[in-house]
Design an enzyme around this catalytic site. Structure first.
Site, PDB file in Angstrom:
ATOM      1  CG  ASP A 160      -2.100   0.908   1.223  1.00  0.00           C
ATOM      2  OD1 ASP A 160      -2.750   0.917   0.323  1.00  0.00           O
ATOM      3  OD2 ASP A 160      -1.978   1.828   2.052  1.00  0.00           O
ATOM      4  CD  GLU A 189      -2.358   1.937  -3.316  1.00  0.00           C
ATOM      5  OE1 GLU A 189      -3.548   2.004  -3.632  1.00  0.00           O
ATOM      6  OE2 GLU A 189      -1.741   2.326  -2.402  1.00  0.00           O
TER       7      GLU A 189
END
Length: 466
Positions: A160, A189
């Site tokens: 993340d 990400e």
């Protein structure tokens, strides 16, 4: 329901190779003893203890052994069914700081980035950001990941807000985990919170062997994730062809124009939807409502859903499907369901029965990709050598794959993003069609040659007959 498979049986029937599980390490939100997910549910992006399974998913959260045993049983069962397991890790921030942080309880401030006044930086948008560059934080991250791989037999990790991690740490993670599990899958990400400085984004990814979510490809296909009215290639938007071609070529430097961030195709995660933002179905439905030029029907939206799968599963790189994308999953237009009830976040398998044609189409595309190495080139050089784009009308992309290692020596793929049928002149010869608007797989449907009609909002895959 209605005779369709669910859960693990569904994953096996669909044919996926990996399942990505949202945070299941110990997170703060929710009472572990409370199993009423309709009243209280959370995705879990509020980390507390990174090396411990979360108790809310355990049948007996009071007994610490139960959650450990059950996670191991789950991973073992998935492995026995040919499905590898990827964990979602949320290192860039924690639920709280000070007394609410095990890190601050150990050494105050050391594990977080702070400004010159001693205040916690908020690069994550969640109130704090961990300092991955500090030696003991880096060690903690690597040790945690090694623990999940060795103790729980996890096969990979999704990071993340990976853009907030420093590059040295990310490369160390790759190096250390590859020693234990050479085929470990690492991706994340390539961004952080709004306006945050990016340390490991798409500019740093190339050549690392770590993959990034390809938001450029996503946006070319579906349009804006922030404005649902803005359409993409799948719904007939103009000037999206180059963005689609970049994605098809694995986001490598293919030529002067078709080029992006990856040095090799393993560094791009090709997707149109994930847990964040609207599901693909909801996004396209809202875009259709806002469209003043075309009157969209449910059948047309199903066509766009199928076309999305066809593009992702015939492109170079790593295809990523949002759970339920294969049966037109809806979250009832909730675009940020992190704490919405299970009735919004859960998978409604009655919908699989309703959209079984979409499911079968995705299943056929996965079968096709697994059977044909031409869609899974290993290097940028292979892609440049074996993939050739063909001239097309607007709102269409077409390419040929010539791979001596594939049983089909010459494969032709055509995407028509237009809401109208379009004519296309095939390269010389007779072609065996295996994917069209309604069917997908490895079996020959019929043969074509010369000038053909490509149906509106559809893909075709064919290979040259001997």
């Amino acid at each position: 329901p209605n005779g369709v498979t669910t859960g693990l049986d569904h994953l096996v029937e669909l044919g996926v190779t990996h399942v990505h599980i949202l945070p299941m390490f110990d997170f703060w939100t929710g009472d572990e003893a409370d199993k009423d997910f309709e009243r209280s549910y959370n995705w879990g992006y509020d980390p507390y203890l990174f090396t411990v399974p979360e108790g809310r998913y355990s049948t007996d959260p009071i007994n610490p052994y139960t959650r450990i045993i059950e996670v191991k049983q789950m991973v073992k069962t998935l492995h026995e069914n040919g499905v590898r397991v990827i964990l979602d890790m949320v290192f860039p921030h924690t639920w709280g700081v000070g007394v609410m942080s095990p890190f601050d309880q150990a050494v105050p401030y050391y594990f977080y980035r702070i400004d010159k006044t001693g205040a916690y930086l908020n690069e994550s948008g969640c109130g704090n950001v961990i300092a991955s560059e500090r030696p003991m934080m880096r060690k903690y991250i690597i040790d945690t990941l090694k623990w999940w791989v060795t103790e729980y037999k996890i096969d990979g990790f999704r990071f993340d807000q990976m853009g907030l991690m420093d590059k040295v740490t990310m490369l160390a993670i790759k190096s250390e985990l590859t020693k234990i599990e050479p085929s470990v899958v690492l991706y994340g990400e390539p961004w952080g919170g709004w306006g945050a400085p990016i340390r490991f984004g798409k500019a740093e990814i190339g050549g690392t062997g770590i993959a990034a979510f390809n938001d450029e490809f996503r946006d070319a296909l579906r349009g804006s994730v922030f404005n649902p009215a803005v359409k993409g290639f799948l719904m007939g938007a103009l000037a999206k062809e180059t963005g689609v071609k970049r994605g098809v070529a694995g986001s490598i430097e293919y030529d002067e124009v078709i080029r992006s961030f990856a040095k090799d195709p393993q560094e791009t995660i090709n997707y149109v939807a994930c847990h964040d933002n609207h599901t693909l179905w909801d996004k396209n439905y809202l875009a259709a409502q806002a469209d003043t030029n075309v009157k969209w029907t449910e059948e047309m939206l199903k066509d766009a859903q199928k076309l999305a799968g066809a593009v992702l599963l015939t492109s170079q790189g790593i295809p990523f499907l949002h759970a339920g994308q294969d049966f037109a999953r809806t979250k009832k237009f909730d675009e940020n369901s992190y704490n919405s009830p299970i009735s919004i976040n859960g998978l409604d398998y009655a919908r699989k029965a309703e959209f079984i044609d979409v499911f079968n189409y995705y299943k056929g595309l996965i079968e096709l990709r697994k059977a044909h190495i031409a869609f899974r080139q290993r290097t940028a050089e292979d892609i440049r050598k074996k993939l050739t784009f063909l001239p097309t009308p607007r709102k269409m992309v077409a390419f040929v794959l010539k791979d001596e290692n594939d049983p089909w020596k010459e494969i032709l793929v055509i995407y028509n993003g237009d809401t109208k049928d379009q004519q296309f002149t095939l390269p010389e010869g007779t072609w065996n069609v295996v994917v069209d608007k309604n069917n997908a797989g490895t079996k020959v449907l019929y043969q074509v040659s010369g000038k053909i009609n490509i149906k509106a909002t559809s893909a075709m895959v064919m290979y040259k007959a001997n």
